[in-house]
Design a protein around this motif. Structure first.
Motif, short mmCIF file in Angstrom:
data_model
loop_
_atom_site.label_atom_id
_atom_site.label_comp_id
_atom_site.label_asym_id
_atom_site.label_seq_id
_atom_site.Cartn_x
_atom_site.Cartn_y
_atom_site.Cartn_z
N ALA A 210 0.86 -1.20 0.08
CA ALA A 210 0.21 0.08 0.03
C ALA A 210 0.61 1.27 -0.01
O ALA A 210 0.41 2.19 -0.86
CB ALA A 210 -0.93 -0.02 1.24
N THR A 211 1.88 1.36 0.66
CA THR A 211 2.90 2.60 0.93
C THR A 211 3.57 2.69 -0.42
O THR A 211 3.67 3.84 -1.05
CB THR A 211 3.78 2.21 2.11
N PHE A 212 4.18 1.38 -0.83
CA PHE A 212 4.87 1.69 -2.20
C PHE A 212 3.70 2.27 -3.37
O PHE A 212 4.35 3.26 -4.08
CB PHE A 212 5.65 0.49 -2.57
N ARG A 213 2.62 1.68 -3.55
CA ARG A 213 1.94 2.31 -4.56
C ARG A 213 1.49 3.68 -4.20
O ARG A 213 1.46 4.57 -5.31
CB ARG A 213 0.30 1.71 -4.49
N LYS A 214 1.69 4.33 -2.98
CA LYS A 214 1.40 5.48 -2.73
C LYS A 214 2.50 6.40 -2.92
O LYS A 214 2.26 7.54 -3.58
CB LYS A 214 0.89 5.66 -1.23
N VAL A 215 3.78 5.97 -2.72
CA VAL A 215 4.86 6.91 -2.80
C VAL A 215 5.65 6.95 -4.05
O VAL A 215 6.50 7.45 -4.23
CB VAL A 215 5.78 6.83 -1.59
N ALA A 216 5.34 5.67 -4.89
CA ALA A 216 6.08 5.47 -5.94
C ALA A 216 6.27 6.84 -6.92
O ALA A 216 7.10 6.83 -7.32
CB ALA A 216 5.59 4.25 -6.80
N PRO A 217 4.94 7.16 -7.48
CA PRO A 217 5.10 8.50 -8.17
C PRO A 217 6.01 9.42 -7.56
O PRO A 217 6.70 10.34 -8.48
CB PRO A 217 3.55 8.94 -8.20
N TYR A 218 5.99 9.77 -6.25
CA TYR A 218 6.79 10.67 -6.09
C TYR A 218 8.18 10.54 -5.90
O TYR A 218 9.14 11.30 -6.19
CB TYR A 218 6.50 11.10 -4.28
N ILE A 219 8.46 8.96 -5.72
CA ILE A 219 10.07 8.58 -5.96
C ILE A 219 10.45 8.89 -7.33
O ILE A 219 11.64 9.26 -7.63
CB ILE A 219 10.30 7.05 -5.34
N LEU A 220 9.64 8.40 -8.34
CA LEU A 220 10.21 8.64 -9.86
C LEU A 220 10.09 10.04 -10.02
O LEU A 220 11.25 10.62 -10.84
CB LEU A 220 9.20 8.03 -10.71
N ALA A 221 9.31 11.10 -9.74
CA ALA A 221 9.26 12.53 -9.95
C ALA A 221 10.61 12.93 -9.22
O ALA A 221 11.25 13.61 -9.94
CB ALA A 221 8.10 13.04 -9.18
N GLY A 222 10.84 12.65 -7.93
CA GLY A 222 11.96 13.21 -7.31
C GLY A 222 13.54 12.51 -8.06
O GLY A 222 14.16 13.58 -8.10
N VAL A 223 13.40 11.21 -8.34
CA VAL A 223 14.81 10.71 -8.84
C VAL A 223 14.79 11.62 -10.25
O VAL A 223 15.92 11.95 -10.58
CB VAL A 223 14.48 9.55 -9.09
N GLY A 224 13.75 11.76 -11.08
CA GLY A 224 13.58 12.34 -12.26
C GLY A 224 14.20 13.89 -12.25
O GLY A 224 15.16 14.21 -12.99
N ILE A 225 13.64 14.57 -11.14
CA ILE A 225 14.21 15.89 -11.05
C ILE A 225 15.71 15.93 -10.63
O ILE A 225 16.50 16.71 -10.94
CB ILE A 225 13.42 16.43 -9.97
N GLY A 226 15.95 14.79 -9.73
CA GLY A 226 17.46 14.86 -9.37
C GLY A 226 18.42 14.54 -10.49
O GLY A 226 19.40 15.37 -10.47
#
Length: 337
Positions: A210-226
């Motif tokens: 449940a948590t991974f489904r929720k945070v995965a978009p933010y991880i991808l966005a954060g890593v992309g910005i990084g």
């Protein structure tokens, strides 16, 4: 002593930092005909390496933290906090926040439940500040990227802001500025079922999914910005805006961070890239704290529970603490890096 230092470096670089994974991905990028030192090749390597590393660590950490959290459901947590008084209650509440939800919006329902149950307002605000800002997962992830010293400092100052902020709110006696439906809610003292080890493991597994489904978009966005910051934005730009030459760098980082909504896991890759490009340590820490604690969605949700005056005081205390931390650690950066 040398072997101990060597073991520490091995854990930080190869176990937590997964440098072996970075080397492996670099070879894969080269095999595809791209130069890892080029902008595109470096961006792909950064994106794949940080995404895989954070995902692996995140799933492991969520499982471990959720298993621990299964011993502290909301009602039991309320009872536990009710045993403490004064500053000790604020400290216990802040520490409890380290094993609870990973983002500010997830923390607010628990904050409402604790407040409805009659816990002191300052105690519940200490929890609300610490829960999204610091957790056991952030300690491990920060260690994997920035090293143990900076990770411990981040968690320590986050807990300090939570304790001081909650204590100040308690001293101001602002209970009347909590919305009436929360203050008048009845207290429930239900018997808590005892979970078996298998049920706790199942609960932890469900929380991972449940948590991974929720945070995965933010991880991808954060890593992309990084990745963009790391490979495409000139270092001189970052140094000029967030480096030591700009006295307003910390303030700017907080202003930019507040409109964003991400948890600590999506924020770390951006902070990693900023620090690597010449941003000051305190400025980076302030940015991370602003994103995780004062995001606009969480402020909007919190407004449903508290009146404008209390909301404004909460934001002011958090912003003031974050700015103080930023400028303090910019001044002490030469001792830490």
């Amino acid at each position: 002593m040398q072997w101990l230092q060597a073991a520490g470096r091995l854990i930080q670089e190869q176990v937590l930092g997964m440098e072996w994974l970075n080397v492996l991905i670099g070879r894969g990028v080269s095999a595809l005909g791209l130069d890892p030192a080029s902008r595109w090749g470096g961006s792909i390597q950064f994106f794949l390496y940080d995404t895989i590393k954070i995902t692996l660590l995140l799933c492991l950490l969520i499982f471990m933290i959720s298993y621990i959290q299964s011993y502290f459901p909301p009602e039991r947590s309320r009872r536990l906090l009710g045993r403490f008084h004064g500053l000790g209650a604020n400290m216990a509440s802040a520490l409890l926040g380290t094993v609870t939800p990973f983002c500010s919006c997830s923390s607010i329902p628990l904050f409402i439940g604790f407040t409805s149950a009659g816990l002191p307002l300052g105690v519940t605000f200490s929890f609300l500040i610490s829960s999204p800002m610091v957790d056991l997962g952030s300690l491990i992830l920060l260690t994997s990227i920035f090293g143990g010293k900076i990770a411990v400092i981040y968690v320590a100052v986050g807990l300090a802001i939570a304790v001081v902020g909650g204590t100040l709110i308690e001293r101001l006696h602002l209970e009347e500025y909590v919305e009436d439906f929360i203050r008048t809610a009845g207290r429930v003292d239900a018997e808590l079922p005892s979970l078996t080890r298998r049920e706790r493991l199942e609960y932890a597994g469900e929380q991972v999914a449940a948590t991974f489904r929720k945070v995965a978009p933010y991880i991808l966005a954060g890593v992309g910005i990084g990745a963009v910051i790391h490979n495409w934005i000139p270092e001189q730009w970052i140094e000029g805006i967030l480096g030591g030459g700009n006295p307003f760098g910390v303030l700017l980082a907080v202003i930019v961070g507040v409109p964003m909504y991400a948890d600590i896991f999506g924020t770390i890759p951006v902070a990693e890239a900023l620090l690597g490009k010449g941003a000051q340590l305190g400025t980076v820490l302030a940015f991370m704290m602003a994103v995780t604690t004062l995001s606009l969605p969480s402020i909007i949700m919190l407004r449903k529970a508290v009146k404008p005056k209390l909301l404004g005081i909460f934001v002011g205390i958090c912003a003031g603490g974050i700015l103080a931390v930023g400028y303090l650690f910019n001044a002490l950066e030469y001792l830490l890096i």
